[in-house]
Design an enzyme around this catalytic site. Structure first.
Site, PDB file in Angstrom:
ATOM      1  N   ASP A 213     -63.019  54.282  15.654  1.00 15.11           N
ATOM      2  CA  ASP A 213     -62.455  54.578  16.984  1.00 15.11           C
ATOM      3  C   ASP A 213     -62.488  56.055  17.398  1.00 15.11           C
ATOM      4  O   ASP A 213     -61.496  56.566  17.945  1.00 15.11           O
ATOM      5  CB  ASP A 213     -61.008  54.062  17.062  1.00 15.11           C
ATOM      6  CG  ASP A 213     -60.931  52.544  16.954  1.00 15.11           C
ATOM      7  OD1 ASP A 213     -61.943  51.908  16.629  1.00 15.11           O
ATOM      8  OD2 ASP A 213     -59.839  51.989  17.187  1.00 15.11           O
TER       9      ASP A 213
ATOM     10  N   LYS B  74     -63.760  45.950  19.129  1.00 12.30           N
ATOM     11  CA  LYS B  74     -62.583  45.164  18.708  1.00 12.30           C
ATOM     12  C   LYS B  74     -61.502  45.186  19.780  1.00 12.30           C
ATOM     13  O   LYS B  74     -61.551  46.019  20.691  1.00 12.30           O
ATOM     14  CB  LYS B  74     -62.032  45.709  17.392  1.00 12.30           C
ATOM     15  CG  LYS B  74     -61.448  47.097  17.526  1.00 12.30           C
ATOM     16  CD  LYS B  74     -60.869  47.566  16.220  1.00 12.30           C
ATOM     17  CE  LYS B  74     -60.434  49.009  16.305  1.00 12.30           C
ATOM     18  NZ  LYS B  74     -59.358  49.243  17.279  1.00 12.30           N
TER      19      LYS B  74
ATOM     20  N   CYS C  89     -55.306  52.594  13.534  1.00 17.52           N
ATOM     21  CA  CYS C  89     -56.539  51.845  13.266  1.00 17.52           C
ATOM     22  C   CYS C  89     -57.179  52.209  11.931  1.00 17.52           C
ATOM     23  O   CYS C  89     -57.773  51.350  11.275  1.00 17.52           O
ATOM     24  CB  CYS C  89     -57.500  51.988  14.428  1.00 17.52           C
ATOM     25  SG  CYS C  89     -56.885  51.055  15.864  1.00 17.52           S
TER      26      CYS C  89
HETATM   27  C1  VGL Z   1     -55.389  52.856  18.292  1.00 14.22           C
HETATM   28  C2  VGL Z   1     -53.358  52.795  19.356  1.00 14.22           C
HETATM   29  C3  VGL Z   1     -53.829  51.836  20.230  1.00 14.22           C
HETATM   30  C4  VGL Z   1     -56.251  53.450  17.213  1.00 14.22           C
HETATM   31  C5  VGL Z   1     -55.869  51.889  19.138  1.00 14.22           C
HETATM   32  O1  VGL Z   1     -57.496  53.422  17.341  1.00 14.22           O
HETATM   33  O2  VGL Z   1     -55.690  53.975  16.216  1.00 14.22           O
HETATM   34  N1  VGL Z   1     -54.133  53.286  18.395  1.00 14.22           N
HETATM   35  N2  VGL Z   1     -55.092  51.393  20.113  1.00 14.22           N
END
Ligand code: VGL
Ligand code: ZN
Length: 211
Positions: A16, A102, A141
């Site tokens: 991410d 995802k 994540c």
């Molecule tokens: C994430 C909060 C909401 C992450 C993703 O990638 O850590 N954190 N969505």
């Protein structure tokens, strides 16, 4: 920390690293941008060693359940096809990178790159047994992806210099690192990682190479 050499069943898993998680983004991770240059050096090592690079991305519908306007806990972020969901231009993903999207369904969140995706199957098909994991965010994540990887029997090297935490509560980042280590992840930094051991045949030609 012991030196680690890349080996044939290794893969780099980047979690991410997307514009919305970087400073200026809608869910900015403090100093999240600092992971990019470090990850580029990991990418170079994996590419030189002809090893796979995989990148996960948060890829939400515009009214995703995790968003505050619909009762969730996060500001809207990483909406599929938006600029905020793109990988930053500075991240030098190789052309053969496997991209895993995802949390693509409106009514379900997924912090782990394994949740609701074919990531495990893709890795097994490629013969991968050891994952080097970095990215954002340490306490969400990255934590959940590392936990799932360990549960699925992958060996996990946690890239301590290529992760940053959201820290909704101060200390969440360190607690997440402790938890990942407790579960069996091995901490690693760039200076301890070396590319794949070269074939040594050149040294077996009957004479030593010139000094
Ligand atoms: C994430 C909060 C909401 C992450 C993703 O990638 O850590 N954190 N969505
Ligand atoms: Zn999200």
């Amino acid at each position: 920390m012991r030196p680690v050499h890349l080996a044939p069943h290794d893969a780099l898993l980047i979690v991410d690293v997307q514009n919305d998680f970087l400073p200026g983004g809608s869910l900015a991770v403090p100093a999240g941008d600092e992971v990019v240059a470090v990850l580029n050096r990991y990418i170079a090592l994996f590419t030189q060693s002809h090893l796979p690079v995989v990148a996960t991305r948060d890829w939400h519908p515009a009214t995703h359940c995790s968003f505050k306007p619909v009762g969730g806990i996060w500001p809207p972020h990483c909406i599929a096809e938006s600029r905020g969901a793109e990988f930053p231009a500075e991240l030098q993903l190789p052309s053969g990178t496997t991209i895993i999207s995802k949390a693509t369904e409106t009514d379900k969140d997924a912090y782990s790159g394994f949740e609701g995706t074919d990531l495990a199957e893709r890795l097994h098909a490629a013969g991968v047994t050891r994952l080097f994991i970095g990215g954002l965010a340490t306490d969400y994540c990255v934590l959940n992806t590392v936990s799932d990887a360990l549960q699925k029997q992958f060996e996990v090297m946690l890239l301590l210099d290529a992760i940053r935490a959201v820290e909704v509560r101060p200390g969440d980042g360190d607690a997440a690192i402790q938890e990942m280590r407790r579960q069996g992840a091995h901490p690693l930094t760039l200076s301890h990682l070396h590319s794949m051991a070269r074939a040594t045949s050149v040294f077996h030609s009957g004479r030593m190479p010139a000094q």
